[in-house]
Write a protein that holds these residues in place. Structure first.
Motif, PDB file in Angstrom:
ATOM      1  N   PHE A  42      25.594  45.978  46.821  1.00 32.62           N
ATOM      2  CA  PHE A  42      26.779  45.819  45.991  1.00 32.62           C
ATOM      3  C   PHE A  42      27.585  47.116  45.939  1.00 32.62           C
ATOM      4  O   PHE A  42      27.051  48.194  45.699  1.00 32.62           O
ATOM      5  N   VAL A  43      28.900  46.975  46.147  1.00 31.29           N
ATOM      6  CA  VAL A  43      29.800  48.122  46.207  1.00 31.29           C
ATOM      7  C   VAL A  43      30.279  48.490  44.811  1.00 31.29           C
ATOM      8  O   VAL A  43      30.225  49.651  44.398  1.00 31.29           O
ATOM      9  N   LEU A  44      30.756  47.496  44.051  1.00 32.25           N
ATOM     10  CA  LEU A  44      31.191  47.727  42.678  1.00 32.25           C
ATOM     11  C   LEU A  44      31.205  46.407  41.920  1.00 32.25           C
ATOM     12  O   LEU A  44      31.216  45.324  42.509  1.00 32.25           O
ATOM     13  N   PHE A  45      31.221  46.540  40.593  1.00 27.09           N
ATOM     14  CA  PHE A  45      31.325  45.371  39.721  1.00 27.09           C
ATOM     15  C   PHE A  45      32.093  45.781  38.484  1.00 27.09           C
ATOM     16  O   PHE A  45      31.843  46.852  37.918  1.00 27.09           O
ATOM     17  N   GLU A  46      33.040  44.928  38.056  1.00 17.93           N
ATOM     18  CA  GLU A  46      33.788  45.234  36.850  1.00 17.93           C
ATOM     19  C   GLU A  46      34.318  43.963  36.194  1.00 17.93           C
ATOM     20  O   GLU A  46      34.434  42.914  36.838  1.00 17.93           O
ATOM     21  N   ARG A  47      34.637  44.103  34.924  1.00 17.74           N
ATOM     22  CA  ARG A  47      35.349  43.049  34.192  1.00 17.74           C
ATOM     23  C   ARG A  47      36.794  43.494  34.041  1.00 17.74           C
ATOM     24  O   ARG A  47      37.067  44.573  33.514  1.00 17.74           O
ATOM     25  N   PHE A  48      37.710  42.671  34.535  1.00 19.05           N
ATOM     26  CA  PHE A  48      39.126  43.033  34.502  1.00 19.05           C
ATOM     27  C   PHE A  48      39.844  42.277  33.389  1.00 19.05           C
ATOM     28  O   PHE A  48      39.477  41.145  33.037  1.00 19.05           O
ATOM     29  N   TYR A  49      40.859  42.923  32.841  1.00 18.98           N
ATOM     30  CA  TYR A  49      41.704  42.346  31.789  1.00 18.98           C
ATOM     31  C   TYR A  49      43.154  42.488  32.248  1.00 18.98           C
ATOM     32  O   TYR A  49      43.661  43.607  32.340  1.00 18.98           O
ATOM     33  N   ILE A  50      43.811  41.372  32.531  1.00 19.31           N
ATOM     34  CA  ILE A  50      45.175  41.417  33.052  1.00 19.31           C
ATOM     35  C   ILE A  50      46.128  40.830  32.011  1.00 19.31           C
ATOM     36  O   ILE A  50      46.020  39.648  31.660  1.00 19.31           O
ATOM     37  N   ASP A  51      47.050  41.651  31.508  1.00 21.59           N
ATOM     38  CA  ASP A  51      48.061  41.183  30.566  1.00 21.59           C
ATOM     39  C   ASP A  51      49.096  40.324  31.298  1.00 21.59           C
ATOM     40  O   ASP A  51      49.233  40.411  32.522  1.00 21.59           O
ATOM     41  N   PRO A  52      49.852  39.501  30.543  1.00 16.97           N
ATOM     42  CA  PRO A  52      50.797  38.574  31.191  1.00 16.97           C
ATOM     43  C   PRO A  52      51.798  39.242  32.126  1.00 16.97           C
ATOM     44  O   PRO A  52      52.225  38.636  33.104  1.00 16.97           O
ATOM     45  N   ASP A  53      52.185  40.486  31.842  1.00 14.28           N
ATOM     46  CA  ASP A  53      53.200  41.157  32.666  1.00 14.28           C
ATOM     47  C   ASP A  53      52.586  42.104  33.693  1.00 14.28           C
ATOM     48  O   ASP A  53      53.285  42.930  34.272  1.00 14.28           O
ATOM     49  N   GLN A  54      51.281  41.983  33.923  1.00 11.42           N
ATOM     50  CA  GLN A  54      50.605  42.855  34.874  1.00 11.42           C
ATOM     51  C   GLN A  54      49.987  42.047  36.004  1.00 11.42           C
ATOM     52  O   GLN A  54      50.134  40.834  36.080  1.00 11.42           O
ATOM     53  N   GLY A  55      49.304  42.739  36.905  1.00 11.46           N
ATOM     54  CA  GLY A  55      48.634  42.074  38.009  1.00 11.46           C
ATOM     55  C   GLY A  55      48.530  42.997  39.200  1.00 11.46           C
ATOM     56  O   GLY A  55      48.844  44.195  39.133  1.00 11.46           O
ATOM     57  N   PHE A  56      48.083  42.435  40.306  1.00 13.86           N
ATOM     58  CA  PHE A  56      47.921  43.191  41.541  1.00 13.86           C
ATOM     59  C   PHE A  56      48.808  42.569  42.616  1.00 13.86           C
ATOM     60  O   PHE A  56      48.503  41.486  43.122  1.00 13.86           O
ATOM     61  N   PRO A  57      49.920  43.226  42.971  1.00  9.63           N
ATOM     62  CA  PRO A  57      50.757  42.724  44.073  1.00  9.63           C
ATOM     63  C   PRO A  57      49.963  42.693  45.376  1.00  9.63           C
ATOM     64  O   PRO A  57      48.856  43.239  45.477  1.00  9.63           O
ATOM     65  N   MET A  58      50.546  42.073  46.403  1.00 14.76           N
ATOM     66  CA  MET A  58      49.874  41.925  47.681  1.00 14.76           C
ATOM     67  C   MET A  58      49.354  43.279  48.184  1.00 14.76           C
ATOM     68  O   MET A  58      50.085  44.263  48.236  1.00 14.76           O
ATOM     69  N   HIS A  59      48.053  43.315  48.514  1.00 17.96           N
ATOM     70  CA  HIS A  59      47.416  44.552  48.955  1.00 17.96           C
ATOM     71  C   HIS A  59      46.290  44.221  49.939  1.00 17.96           C
ATOM     72  O   HIS A  59      45.772  43.104  49.942  1.00 17.96           O
ATOM     73  N   PRO A  60      45.883  45.190  50.776  1.00 19.51           N
ATOM     74  CA  PRO A  60      44.908  44.904  51.826  1.00 19.51           C
ATOM     75  C   PRO A  60      43.465  45.184  51.410  1.00 19.51           C
ATOM     76  O   PRO A  60      43.192  46.003  50.526  1.00 19.51           O
ATOM     77  N   HIS A  61      42.526  44.504  52.085  1.00 19.04           N
ATOM     78  CA  HIS A  61      41.094  44.783  51.979  1.00 19.04           C
ATOM     79  C   HIS A  61      40.458  44.543  53.343  1.00 19.04           C
ATOM     80  O   HIS A  61      40.956  43.729  54.138  1.00 19.04           O
ATOM     81  N   ARG A  62      39.319  45.174  53.571  1.00 13.72           N
ATOM     82  CA  ARG A  62      38.513  44.836  54.743  1.00 13.72           C
ATOM     83  C   ARG A  62      37.097  45.387  54.575  1.00 13.72           C
ATOM     84  O   ARG A  62      36.862  46.319  53.802  1.00 13.72           O
ATOM     85  N   GLY A  63      36.164  44.757  55.263  1.00 15.24           N
ATOM     86  CA  GLY A  63      34.810  45.268  55.365  1.00 15.24           C
ATOM     87  C   GLY A  63      33.818  44.826  54.315  1.00 15.24           C
ATOM     88  O   GLY A  63      32.682  45.315  54.307  1.00 15.24           O
ATOM     89  N   PHE A  64      34.196  43.891  53.444  1.00 15.32           N
ATOM     90  CA  PHE A  64      33.269  43.453  52.389  1.00 15.32           C
ATOM     91  C   PHE A  64      33.656  42.051  51.921  1.00 15.32           C
ATOM     92  O   PHE A  64      34.593  41.445  52.441  1.00 15.32           O
ATOM     93  N   GLU A  65      32.930  41.534  50.938  1.00 15.68           N
ATOM     94  CA  GLU A  65      33.239  40.225  50.350  1.00 15.68           C
ATOM     95  C   GLU A  65      33.458  40.381  48.852  1.00 15.68           C
ATOM     96  O   GLU A  65      32.868  41.260  48.217  1.00 15.68           O
ATOM     97  N   ILE A  66      34.319  39.531  48.301  1.00 10.90           N
ATOM     98  CA  ILE A  66      34.702  39.579  46.893  1.00 10.90           C
ATOM     99  C   ILE A  66      34.301  38.260  46.227  1.00 10.90           C
ATOM    100  O   ILE A  66      34.593  37.184  46.748  1.00 10.90           O
ATOM    101  N   VAL A  67      33.655  38.360  45.074  1.00 14.66           N
ATOM    102  CA  VAL A  67      33.422  37.187  44.232  1.00 14.66           C
ATOM    103  C   VAL A  67      34.131  37.433  42.907  1.00 14.66           C
ATOM    104  O   VAL A  67      33.828  38.400  42.202  1.00 14.66           O
ATOM    105  N   SER A  68      35.088  36.570  42.573  1.00 19.47           N
ATOM    106  CA  SER A  68      35.787  36.630  41.288  1.00 19.47           C
ATOM    107  C   SER A  68      35.386  35.423  40.456  1.00 19.47           C
ATOM    108  O   SER A  68      35.389  34.291  40.961  1.00 19.47           O
TER     109      SER A  68
END
Length: 248
Positions: A42-68
């Motif tokens: 495991f690379v990292l683990f976190e609990r995220f809190y995103i307000d209505p006016d926030q978020g993550f615009p399009m961005h790149p990843h490679r080399g691992f898998e994500i479970v949300s």
């Protein structure tokens, strides 16, 4: 387990507040100043809190898998594979970034959301696999009643979500006591989602993390209610080289 992944932590430690560049706040379990190592695989683990006016615009990843895995509200996901999906409370998604993928994450419906995100390293021979995406509704994830706990399998037996790394990811709602059995030689952790109780005899609450590197059984107890996720996987015994959104 590789030397740089070996944990020196004895018992639970608190998560650490992380503020992302886009303004999103998270409670990170690892790596942090309290637990600076990765937990192979495991690379990292976190609990995220995103307000209505926030978020993550399009961005790149490679080399691992994500479970949300969503705890409250909905998250709108779009990616370079052409996928568009909203994951609501109790729903999950798995992204294999492989040779490269771009995606965005925003709260859905003008309301804030929060959830859990896990990064799982891909073994060296699979770093360049084709990117892929799978999601699961709450009804897709099997839930079983045990004496003292209700357990939902997010990744593992009978879940539609699987990864290139053998692993399990359980959402455990403890009402009395539950013993989590960890396969021998696997590495994992318990993370507090809500409530309070004990893990392996130590006081444990929301935002705490208990790394599991040697144990094959971990006892969870509460006098009220305790919700945790329990995650374990087979180590790759390879160095984890994270460079921002990439794991080399």
């Amino acid at each position: 387990m590789t030397a740089n992944d070996a944990s020196t932590t004895d018992g639970p430690v608190p998560g650490e507040r992380v503020r992302h560049g886009t303004g999103v706040n998270s409670n990170r379990a690892f790596p942090t100043s309290h637990h600076p190592e990765h937990l192979d695989p495991f690379v990292l683990f976190e609990r995220f809190y995103i307000d209505p006016d926030q978020g993550f615009p399009m961005h790149p990843h490679r080399g691992f898998e994500i479970v949300s895995y969503m705890i409250d509200g909905g998250m709108d996901h779009e990616d370079s594979l052409g996928v568009s999906n909203v994951a609501e409370e109790g729903e999950a998604m798995r992204i294999t970034t492989g040779s490269g993928i771009r995606h965005s994450e925003f709260p859905a419906g003008g309301r804030g959301c929060n959830g859990l995100q896990l990064w799982v390293n891909l073994p060296r021979e699979k770093k360049e696999v084709d990117p892929d995406y799978v999601d699961a509704t709450q009804a897709d994830l099997p839930t079983e009643e045990h004496d003292g706990a209700t357990v939902t399998t997010v990744v593992g037996d009978d879940s539609p979500l699987s990864l290139h790394t053998p692993m399990e990811y359980l959402d455990v709602r403890v009402s009395d006591a539950y013993e989590w059995t960890v396969p021998e030689d696997w590495t994992g952790f318990v993370y507090g989602v809500a409530g309070e109780g004990t893990v392996a005899g130590d006081a444990f609450g929301e935002g705490d993390v208990f790394p599991v590197t040697d144990e094959t059984a971990v006892e969870l107890r509460t006098d009220a209610d305790l919700r945790v996720v329990a995650v374990a996987g087979r180590p790759h015994d390879e160095p984890i080289q994270q460079r921002g959104p990439f794991v080399l």
